[in-house]
Write a protein that holds these residues in place. Structure first.
Motif, PDB file in Angstrom:
ATOM      1  N   ASN A 158      22.542  -0.053  59.734  1.00  0.00           N
ATOM      2  CA  ASN A 158      21.540   0.915  59.315  1.00  0.00           C
ATOM      3  C   ASN A 158      21.976   1.589  58.022  1.00  0.00           C
ATOM      4  OD1 ASN A 158      19.686   0.808  61.610  1.00  0.00           O
ATOM      5  ND2 ASN A 158      21.404   1.617  62.788  1.00  0.00           N
ATOM      6  N   VAL A 159      21.070   1.605  57.046  1.00  0.00           N
ATOM      7  CA  VAL A 159      21.380   2.170  55.735  1.00  0.00           C
ATOM      8  C   VAL A 159      20.424   3.328  55.448  1.00  0.00           C
ATOM      9  CG1 VAL A 159      21.430   1.696  53.252  1.00  0.00           C
ATOM     10  CG2 VAL A 159      22.228  -0.037  54.872  1.00  0.00           C
ATOM     11  N   ILE A 161      19.524   6.194  52.321  1.00  0.00           N
ATOM     12  CA  ILE A 161      19.763   6.651  50.950  1.00  0.00           C
ATOM     13  C   ILE A 161      19.203   8.054  50.818  1.00  0.00           C
ATOM     14  CG2 ILE A 161      19.315   6.228  48.490  1.00  0.00           C
ATOM     15  CD1 ILE A 161      18.810   3.308  49.193  1.00  0.00           C
ATOM     16  N   ASP A 163      18.391  11.377  48.235  1.00  0.00           N
ATOM     17  CA  ASP A 163      18.242  11.862  46.868  1.00  0.00           C
ATOM     18  C   ASP A 163      17.753  13.294  47.018  1.00  0.00           C
ATOM     19  OD1 ASP A 163      18.235  11.717  44.118  1.00  0.00           O
ATOM     20  OD2 ASP A 163      17.124   9.833  44.056  1.00  0.00           O
TER      21      ASP A 163
ATOM     22  N   SER B  86       9.376   6.421  45.054  1.00  0.00           N
ATOM     23  CA  SER B  86      10.730   6.047  45.477  1.00  0.00           C
ATOM     24  C   SER B  86      10.728   4.679  46.147  1.00  0.00           C
ATOM     25  CB  SER B  86      11.298   7.084  46.443  1.00  0.00           C
ATOM     26  OG  SER B  86      11.475   8.306  45.788  1.00  0.00           O
ATOM     27  N   TYR B  90      12.741   1.377  45.002  1.00  0.00           N
ATOM     28  CA  TYR B  90      13.703   0.740  45.913  1.00  0.00           C
ATOM     29  C   TYR B  90      13.349  -0.724  46.164  1.00  0.00           C
ATOM     30  CZ  TYR B  90      16.654  -0.106  49.981  1.00  0.00           C
ATOM     31  OH  TYR B  90      17.583  -0.624  50.851  1.00  0.00           O
ATOM     32  N   VAL B 159      14.482  13.604  49.070  1.00  0.00           N
ATOM     33  CA  VAL B 159      13.973  12.274  49.416  1.00  0.00           C
ATOM     34  C   VAL B 159      15.035  11.510  50.200  1.00  0.00           C
ATOM     35  CG1 VAL B 159      13.215  10.075  48.455  1.00  0.00           C
ATOM     36  CG2 VAL B 159      12.513  12.209  47.364  1.00  0.00           C
ATOM     37  N   THR B 160      14.618  10.870  51.288  1.00  0.00           N
ATOM     38  CA  THR B 160      15.528  10.050  52.076  1.00  0.00           C
ATOM     39  C   THR B 160      14.898   8.681  52.283  1.00  0.00           C
ATOM     40  OG1 THR B 160      16.172  12.063  53.243  1.00  0.00           O
ATOM     41  CG2 THR B 160      16.899   9.984  54.205  1.00  0.00           C
ATOM     42  N   ILE B 161      15.664   7.627  52.002  1.00  0.00           N
ATOM     43  CA  ILE B 161      15.174   6.259  52.208  1.00  0.00           C
ATOM     44  C   ILE B 161      15.947   5.659  53.373  1.00  0.00           C
ATOM     45  CG2 ILE B 161      14.900   3.967  51.176  1.00  0.00           C
ATOM     46  CD1 ILE B 161      14.983   5.304  48.448  1.00  0.00           C
ATOM     47  N   MET B 162      15.256   5.055  54.311  1.00  0.00           N
ATOM     48  CA  MET B 162      15.918   4.419  55.445  1.00  0.00           C
ATOM     49  C   MET B 162      15.658   2.921  55.466  1.00  0.00           C
ATOM     50  SD  MET B 162      14.980   7.500  57.826  1.00  0.00           S
ATOM     51  CE  MET B 162      14.076   8.029  56.384  1.00  0.00           C
ATOM     52  N   ASP B 163      16.717   2.172  55.766  1.00  0.00           N
ATOM     53  CA  ASP B 163      16.598   0.722  55.896  1.00  0.00           C
ATOM     54  C   ASP B 163      17.392   0.398  57.158  1.00  0.00           C
ATOM     55  OD1 ASP B 163      15.899  -1.851  55.192  1.00  0.00           O
ATOM     56  OD2 ASP B 163      16.573  -1.628  53.117  1.00  0.00           O
ATOM     57  N   THR B 164      16.686   0.162  58.251  1.00  0.00           N
ATOM     58  CA  THR B 164      17.370   0.108  59.547  1.00  0.00           C
ATOM     59  C   THR B 164      17.258  -1.262  60.193  1.00  0.00           C
ATOM     60  OG1 THR B 164      15.376   0.873  60.643  1.00  0.00           O
ATOM     61  CG2 THR B 164      16.953   2.562  59.998  1.00  0.00           C
ATOM     62  N   ILE B 165      18.094  -1.485  61.205  1.00  0.00           N
ATOM     63  CA  ILE B 165      18.123  -2.797  61.869  1.00  0.00           C
ATOM     64  C   ILE B 165      16.964  -2.980  62.841  1.00  0.00           C
ATOM     65  CG2 ILE B 165      20.573  -3.288  61.583  1.00  0.00           C
ATOM     66  CD1 ILE B 165      21.002  -2.099  64.425  1.00  0.00           C
ATOM     67  N   TRP B 169      15.849   2.582  65.680  1.00  0.00           N
ATOM     68  CA  TRP B 169      16.811   3.274  64.812  1.00  0.00           C
ATOM     69  C   TRP B 169      16.083   4.050  63.714  1.00  0.00           C
ATOM     70  CZ3 TRP B 169      21.544   4.852  65.422  1.00  0.00           C
ATOM     71  CH2 TRP B 169      22.349   4.217  66.372  1.00  0.00           C
ATOM     72  N   ARG B 172      14.911   7.215  65.331  1.00  0.00           N
ATOM     73  CA  ARG B 172      16.017   8.108  65.648  1.00  0.00           C
ATOM     74  C   ARG B 172      16.531   8.839  64.396  1.00  0.00           C
ATOM     75  NH1 ARG B 172      21.099   6.017  69.294  1.00  0.00           N
ATOM     76  NH2 ARG B 172      22.480   7.760  68.818  1.00  0.00           N
ATOM     77  N   ILE B 173      16.749   8.061  63.330  1.00  0.00           N
ATOM     78  CA  ILE B 173      17.293   8.652  62.111  1.00  0.00           C
ATOM     79  C   ILE B 173      16.234   9.501  61.403  1.00  0.00           C
ATOM     80  CG2 ILE B 173      18.259   8.130  59.826  1.00  0.00           C
ATOM     81  CD1 ILE B 173      19.550   5.637  61.176  1.00  0.00           C
ATOM     82  N   VAL B 177      16.269  13.571  60.437  1.00  0.00           N
ATOM     83  CA  VAL B 177      16.109  14.020  59.046  1.00  0.00           C
ATOM     84  C   VAL B 177      14.910  14.975  58.954  1.00  0.00           C
ATOM     85  CG1 VAL B 177      15.564  13.299  56.684  1.00  0.00           C
ATOM     86  CG2 VAL B 177      17.196  11.976  58.044  1.00  0.00           C
TER      87      VAL B 177
END
Lengths: 365, 365
Positions: A158-159, A161, A163, B86, B90, B159-165, B169, B172-173, B177
């Motif tokens: 899980n990533v 980012i 800003d 954003s 990305y 700003v938050t960017i999420m890249d999850t499996i 997830w 949850r994340i 946030v």
């Protein structure tokens, strides 16, 4: 520019844990990660900060979260590389080199492991000259440099980012994401240009760590007092000697917080020392006297070997020497004390430099 | 393809709040946002899902968090555009169109406001055919489509960017946030290709919302029963009539959770209805009978005007009609029930389609 191999890693891991003041992660795990990376990918190039081009993109790498979690939930190595790949993609610019954000058993080693893996150089600089628990607590922050774009990744893949508009928001959001990711995660943080790193970083920190680690290692061979060697290299003071009699520790909110009690031995018999910590040791006092307080450095060393003991390694019965070391002058400014001084951590104490406290209390030098 | 102006917005806002089953945000605030955007930037182009090229990038926009927070902490409009900028940066690809992730007073309106502002078309499709509290609860998820990369922004500019499996997830994340960002935030989510949207989305949902909203509006003018009109359009059932006598509501973990109690009037005198909700109404029952349960839709309408009442608008004394409507067949599969059925929300009940419950209990149609 020079090459870093296995011996240098062993020494840096120990020295970094001393300056990590109880935090920054376990030196044994950090060392294993860096050694394995060097084994697999070959030696690492260490650059002085003067060797970094002014317009090159440099990015810190490290672990975030509670060290008590990190000793059981070890980074896979894969996610550290992933943070850099995601950051490059987001920023649309190639990373020139990495550097450690702080001194610490893991946080000085992760950048080395990553550098070996990605064949990037490491810059001999950090943003604290010690370890601190929150990510806005850097000399970069004092100069108004943003911690973001920041990438946070876990070992599952899980990533995230971030800003953000300021570094306190980065800390707030990143901490909660870290908690969701299981209490620890790895990050790419404080991307900046070479010229900012030069102006705002703390130079030659890996070199100092290596010297400290080497001194502790050689002291054993030549039968000198390792603690004295560390004090010489850091202009530090012996604050206390004794045995750990109580550790009250909670892993909460993504931190390891608590207090350790040390009963005096030898010259300190009859006295009791209390150390308060939040990942790092932040305040040391006896019933009557304040001995050392953040941002000055408090390290707990094994009385016999001189090896640093991290907060999560504090155990009942451990014989130890507690030392205090002056922090970098950048922290002794008004904004520095506001950011990392005792009042920020809600301790009812004003900052007094360790050398003044040592004079007053006639602490043994 | 057609143009959406003020009248369409008024109607869609109302119809979307009916299908929003108590959640999805307040229709009044949503309407104001969309009306202002149309005022400022001109009418909006609505595309049918068939009009979207197979390889075009489409992205949902919406609000995340507790509706109880959203009525006081209104999106600025600026951060909605920021989520898209954003995401484009990305993903390195231009967004072709936006669409609503769910039906709801705000979540059907935000994409319209954004579309006007960014001069993007809106696609007549969503991922729920109603509203649900968690972001993996989409028909896209049932087909294995990722919710990420997802961007979450607040009105302050974080700003938050999420890249999850996986999408659990993401939930949850993103939820944690959102809580850090003050309990509500706006997002760009479920970016996908036109062909996936076609296969996995729920078609013509805005059209249905508009028809429902128009029916309620016209019923008032022509003096027919607005509730009957809604039941006709949605193949729904009247479940109960009464007055709200108790609402127990907590805003916690980024949700508005609770239970509403309604005392029967007219044909239902002597009975009491209980509605359980987590942002959306999820279960309706009397002492003896289950009347309707998620994923079927439970809406509370004002007894006189037929206007939908959201969970945060439920007040002591309100005279209302509770209706049940069958959900889209995609939800009535095994994976659908597993994802959004009563057991997922820890209710001790099996899913039984509302039309079967209505037959058994001889609920008035």
């Amino acid at each position: 520019m020079r090459q870093i191999g296995k011996q240098e890693i062993e020494d840096i891991a120990i020295g970094a844990a001393v300056l990590g003041t109880g935090g920054g992660g376990d030196p044994y795990i950090g060392k294993l990660m860096a050694l394995q990376a060097v084994e697999e990918y070959g030696p690492i190039t260490l650059l002085s900060v003067e060797e970094v081009p002014d317009d090159a993109l440099v990015v810190a790498s490290g672990g975030m979260g509670a060290p008590t979690v990190l000793i059981e939930k070890i980074p896979s190595g894969h996610e550290v590389a992933q943070t850099f790949q995601s950051l490059e993609k987001y920023m649309g610019k190639e990373v020139f080199a990495t550097y450690p954000i702080e001194a610490g058993g893991i946080n000085s080693m992760l950048p080395l492991a990553l550098a070996a893996q990605l064949r990037l150089p490491v810059v001999d600089v950090d943003g604290m000259g010690r370890a601190f628990p929150e990510l806005q607590m850097t000399t970069f922050y004092l100069d108004g440099i943003s911690a973001t774009p920041m990438v946070l990744a876990d070992e599952k893949g899980n990533v995230t980012i971030m800003d953000t508009i300021d570094n306190s928001w980065t800390e707030r959001i990143a901490r909660s994401v870290t908690v969701q990711k299981g209490g620890s995660a790895t990050c790419a943080i404080y991307p900046m240009l070479g010229k900012n790193l030069k102006e705002s970083g703390i130079h030659s920190i890996l070199q100092l760590e290596e010297e400290i680690g080497r001194a502790i290692r050689l002291a054993k061979e030549t039968n000198v007092d390792p603690v004295k060697e560390v004090l010489k290299l850091t202009s530090g003071f012996e604050l206390f000697r004794g045995k750990v009699v109580d550790v009250d520790r909670k892993t909460e909110g993504g931190w390891a917080r608590g207090v350790a009690k040390i009963e005096g031995l030898q010259a300190y018999k009859g006295e009791n020392l209390e150390i308060r910590f939040q990942n790092e040791h932040l305040l040391a006092r006896t019933k009557d006297r304040l001995l050392c307080v953040t941002p000055d450095l408090i390290a707990v060393l094994d009385a016999e070997t001189g090896l640093p003991i991290t907060t999560e390694g504090l155990r009942y019965g451990a014989r130890c020497v507690v030392i205090g070391m002056p922090c970098h002058p950048k922290w002794r400014t008004e904004k520095g004390i506001e950011t990392v001084g005792p009042r920020y951590f809600c301790y009812d104490a004003d900052y007094i430099p360790v050398e003044q406290l040592a004079e007053k209390g006639s602490v043994a030098k």
